[in-house]
Design a protein around this motif. Structure first.
Motif, short mmCIF file in Angstrom:
data_model
loop_
_atom_site.label_atom_id
_atom_site.label_comp_id
_atom_site.label_asym_id
_atom_site.label_seq_id
_atom_site.Cartn_x
_atom_site.Cartn_y
_atom_site.Cartn_z
N PRO A 122 0.77 -1.32 0.09
CA PRO A 122 -0.09 -0.06 -0.05
C PRO A 122 0.78 1.17 -0.07
CG PRO A 122 -0.58 -1.37 1.78
CD PRO A 122 0.58 -1.99 1.15
N GLU A 123 1.87 1.38 0.87
CA GLU A 123 2.83 2.28 0.91
C GLU A 123 3.50 2.71 -0.60
OE1 GLU A 123 5.10 -0.88 2.59
OE2 GLU A 123 2.82 -0.05 2.59
N ASP A 124 3.79 1.70 -1.52
CA ASP A 124 4.60 2.07 -2.60
C ASP A 124 3.75 2.69 -3.61
OD1 ASP A 124 6.21 1.72 -4.68
OD2 ASP A 124 6.96 -0.29 -4.46
N GLN A 125 4.02 3.85 -4.18
CA GLN A 125 3.22 4.73 -4.99
C GLN A 125 3.70 4.49 -6.62
OE1 GLN A 125 0.57 6.47 -4.13
NE2 GLN A 125 1.14 5.60 -2.03
N GLU A 126 4.91 3.61 -6.68
CA GLU A 126 5.53 3.58 -8.02
C GLU A 126 4.41 2.96 -8.93
OE1 GLU A 126 9.18 1.34 -9.81
OE2 GLU A 126 9.25 1.83 -7.95
N LEU A 127 4.46 3.33 -10.30
CA LEU A 127 3.60 2.61 -11.30
C LEU A 127 4.20 1.85 -12.32
CD1 LEU A 127 1.13 5.62 -12.08
CD2 LEU A 127 0.77 3.55 -10.52
N GLN A 128 3.76 1.01 -13.01
CA GLN A 128 4.40 0.06 -13.76
C GLN A 128 3.48 0.26 -15.18
OE1 GLN A 128 3.30 -4.15 -12.90
NE2 GLN A 128 4.96 -4.80 -14.05
N GLU A 129 4.19 0.02 -16.34
CA GLU A 129 3.49 -0.03 -17.63
C GLU A 129 3.60 -1.62 -17.99
OE1 GLU A 129 5.44 2.34 -20.48
OE2 GLU A 129 4.12 4.06 -19.92
N LEU A 130 2.28 -1.71 -18.29
CA LEU A 130 2.17 -3.46 -18.74
C LEU A 130 2.16 -3.17 -20.35
CD1 LEU A 130 -0.63 -5.26 -16.83
CD2 LEU A 130 1.57 -4.95 -16.09
N ARG A 131 3.00 -4.15 -20.87
CA ARG A 131 2.99 -4.06 -22.28
C ARG A 131 2.54 -5.58 -22.83
NH1 ARG A 131 4.98 0.60 -24.60
NH2 ARG A 131 5.74 1.74 -22.86
N ASN A 132 1.88 -5.46 -23.86
CA ASN A 132 1.57 -6.91 -24.63
C ASN A 132 2.70 -7.34 -25.24
OD1 ASN A 132 -1.10 -6.66 -23.64
ND2 ASN A 132 -1.88 -5.51 -25.66
N GLN A 133 2.53 -8.70 -25.24
CA GLN A 133 3.72 -9.83 -25.87
C GLN A 133 2.95 -10.15 -27.20
OE1 GLN A 133 6.79 -11.40 -23.63
NE2 GLN A 133 5.43 -11.69 -21.93
N TRP A 134 3.29 -10.13 -28.32
CA TRP A 134 2.70 -10.70 -29.57
C TRP A 134 3.79 -11.79 -30.15
CZ3 TRP A 134 -2.00 -9.98 -29.17
CH2 TRP A 134 -2.69 -8.55 -28.70
N PRO A 135 3.25 -12.84 -30.34
CA PRO A 135 3.94 -14.02 -30.87
C PRO A 135 4.03 -13.66 -32.46
CG PRO A 135 1.53 -14.89 -30.64
CD PRO A 135 1.68 -13.43 -30.08
N ASP A 136 5.07 -14.32 -33.01
CA ASP A 136 5.34 -14.15 -34.71
C ASP A 136 4.23 -14.74 -35.37
OD1 ASP A 136 7.47 -12.59 -33.84
OD2 ASP A 136 9.03 -14.49 -33.94
N PHE A 137 3.50 -15.87 -34.69
CA PHE A 137 2.63 -16.90 -35.35
C PHE A 137 1.39 -16.89 -34.54
CE2 PHE A 137 0.70 -20.44 -37.14
CZ PHE A 137 0.78 -20.30 -38.49
N PRO A 138 0.39 -17.10 -34.94
CA PRO A 138 -0.17 -16.73 -36.19
C PRO A 138 0.07 -14.99 -36.50
CG PRO A 138 -2.15 -16.97 -34.98
CD PRO A 138 -0.94 -17.20 -34.07
N PRO A 139 0.54 -14.79 -37.69
CA PRO A 139 0.74 -13.22 -37.88
C PRO A 139 -0.33 -12.51 -37.74
CG PRO A 139 0.90 -14.66 -40.00
CD PRO A 139 0.58 -15.60 -38.87
N GLU A 140 -1.45 -12.88 -38.00
CA GLU A 140 -2.57 -11.83 -37.88
C GLU A 140 -3.24 -11.76 -36.53
OE1 GLU A 140 -2.61 -15.13 -39.08
OE2 GLU A 140 -4.26 -16.03 -38.60
N LEU A 141 -2.34 -12.45 -35.60
CA LEU A 141 -3.02 -12.41 -34.01
C LEU A 141 -3.22 -11.02 -33.68
CD1 LEU A 141 -3.96 -14.53 -31.96
CD2 LEU A 141 -1.68 -13.89 -30.65
N ARG A 142 -2.02 -10.42 -33.78
CA ARG A 142 -2.22 -8.87 -33.04
C ARG A 142 -3.44 -8.05 -33.60
NH1 ARG A 142 2.55 -4.41 -31.76
NH2 ARG A 142 1.07 -3.25 -31.10
N GLU A 143 -3.47 -8.25 -34.80
CA GLU A 143 -4.54 -7.28 -35.46
C GLU A 143 -6.06 -7.86 -35.15
OE1 GLU A 143 -3.57 -6.45 -39.69
OE2 GLU A 143 -5.55 -6.19 -39.97
#
Ligand SMILES: O=C(O)CCC(=O)C(=O)O
Ligand SMILES: [Fe+2]
Length: 360
Positions: free
Chosen positions: A143-164
């Motif tokens: 509770p006392e720690d005010q620091e924030l973190q940025e979550l970032r998505n991880q996309w695999p190379d396959f299937p190539p259309e996954l991210r879109e």
């Protein structure tokens, strides 16, 4: 203990009896077409009447079940099929490929196959990604720690259309979730947009792909152990295999939610329970696996911004009906829950009843 590792084995009182589960009759099935202008010729009056009837149905479903199914929801069948196909292709990859996007204690987004619910391992593998990329969360659950973190998505190379496909799907489900949120606000007697401000540009919603492989001992392990969803709403797509069980409020029986092709299952999460001061309770649910068929499901977890302080809404409490919960910070709650799902802990994980006020 048969063919499943002891880490998956549920305590006897929490096991499923896969052969004797009752199919749930009566989970409300709600037509959302009034939202999607399916009544073009209607007068303004008719349209207001249809919306009012819809709001009443949603309110009853939230009160009586905490669960409902929706159709005519505006998400196209084509998009649903493209997502399902991409999900299957992803889980079909070798473990080595999937582990290239493995989540870890620092970044909880990505692939994962050792999730625990209430300290018992689930019979499943998952892939998680956030709707907003990046998503801001507290860096630690302290509770006392005010620091924030940025979550970032991880996309695999396959299937190539996954991210879109995932990004298109996330945006469609985000729209649907806002519509459902507005209907729920109206059903509580609030202005339609009353709750939207908790989900500004930095909401912490995420999507999960679940794959439940066939399990040789479905009476010992569960795909997901019994739990309530911690966020606001969950909007879930499931395939035709079935396995989602809901604890029915009227008698505490576990009942199976019947798959309806193309529909979504919506369930009230803990935040709505707190906002509504227990008028709408989040329903307990779990996933039963089976020895024959793999199953896929895709929940969209609609969650507010990390800085939101969750407490009973002022409009819904008064002298006669005082607030039943102390306020808590959503980001810290979420972070604490994520850590406990990540590894087996000795302690029980965080729950909203830890914030219950003792009223005399
Ligand atoms: O797979 C399902 O039907 C439900 C999954 C679930 O409850 C969850 O991931 O929270
Ligand atoms: Fe769930």
């Amino acid at each position: 203990m048969g063919e499943v590792d002891v880490a998956f084995v549920q305590a006897p009182e929490h096991r499923s009896k896969p052969d004797s589960i009752i199919e749930a009759g009566g989970i409300p099935l709600i037509d959302l077409s009034p939202l999607n202008n399916c009544y073009h010729e209607d007068s303004a009056n008719d349209s207001a009447r249809h919306t009012a009837a819809l709001v009443a149905k949603i309110g009853n479903a939230c009160k009586e079940w905490g669960f409902f199914q929706v159709f005519n929801h505006g998400v196209s069948a084509d998009l649903q099929q493209r997502v399902e196909a991409a999900v299957k292709k992803f889980f079909d990859l070798s473990s080595e490929e999937k582990r290239k996007v493995k989540r870890d204690e620092v970044n909880p987004m990505g692939y994962y196959d050792t999730e625990h619910t209430k300290n018992v391992r689930d019979w499943k593998e998952v892939f998680d990604f956030t709707v907003k990329n990046p998503t801001l969360l507290p860096a630690s659950h302290h509770p006392e720690d005010q620091e924030l973190q940025e979550l970032r998505n991880q996309w695999p190379d396959f299937p190539p259309e996954l991210r879109e496909v995932c990004e298109e799907y996330a945006s469609a489900l985000e729209n649907l979730s806002f519509e459902l949120l507005e209907l729920i606000a109206l059903s509580l007697g609030l202005p339609g947009k009353r709750l939207n401000g908790y989900f500004n540009d930095d909401h912490t919603s995420f999507i999960r792909f679940n794959h439940y492989p066939p399990c040789p001992e479905p009476h010992l392990a569960l795909g997901v152990g019994r739990h309530k969803d911690a966020g606001t709403l969950t909007v879930l797509a499931q395939d035709d295999v079935g396995g989602l069980d809901v604890k029915r409020k009227i008698d505490g029986e576990w009942v199976r939610v019947k798959p309806i092709p193309g529909s979504y299952i919506v369930n009230v999460g803990d935040i709505i329970q707190v906002w509504s001061n227990d008028k709408y309770e989040s329903a307990e649910h779990r996933v039963t696996v089976n020895s024959q068929r793999e199953r896929f499901s895709i929940p969209f977890f609609f969650n507010p911004s990390h800085h939101v302080m969750v407490k009973p809404l002022e409009e819904l409490v008064d002298y006669q009906n005082p607030a039943k919960y102390k306020e808590y910070n959503w980001g810290k709650f979420f972070k604490t829950r994520k850590i406990s799902n990540f590894k087996k802990l000795d302690a029980e994980n965080i729950q909203i009843y830890h914030f219950k006020r003792s009223l005399v």
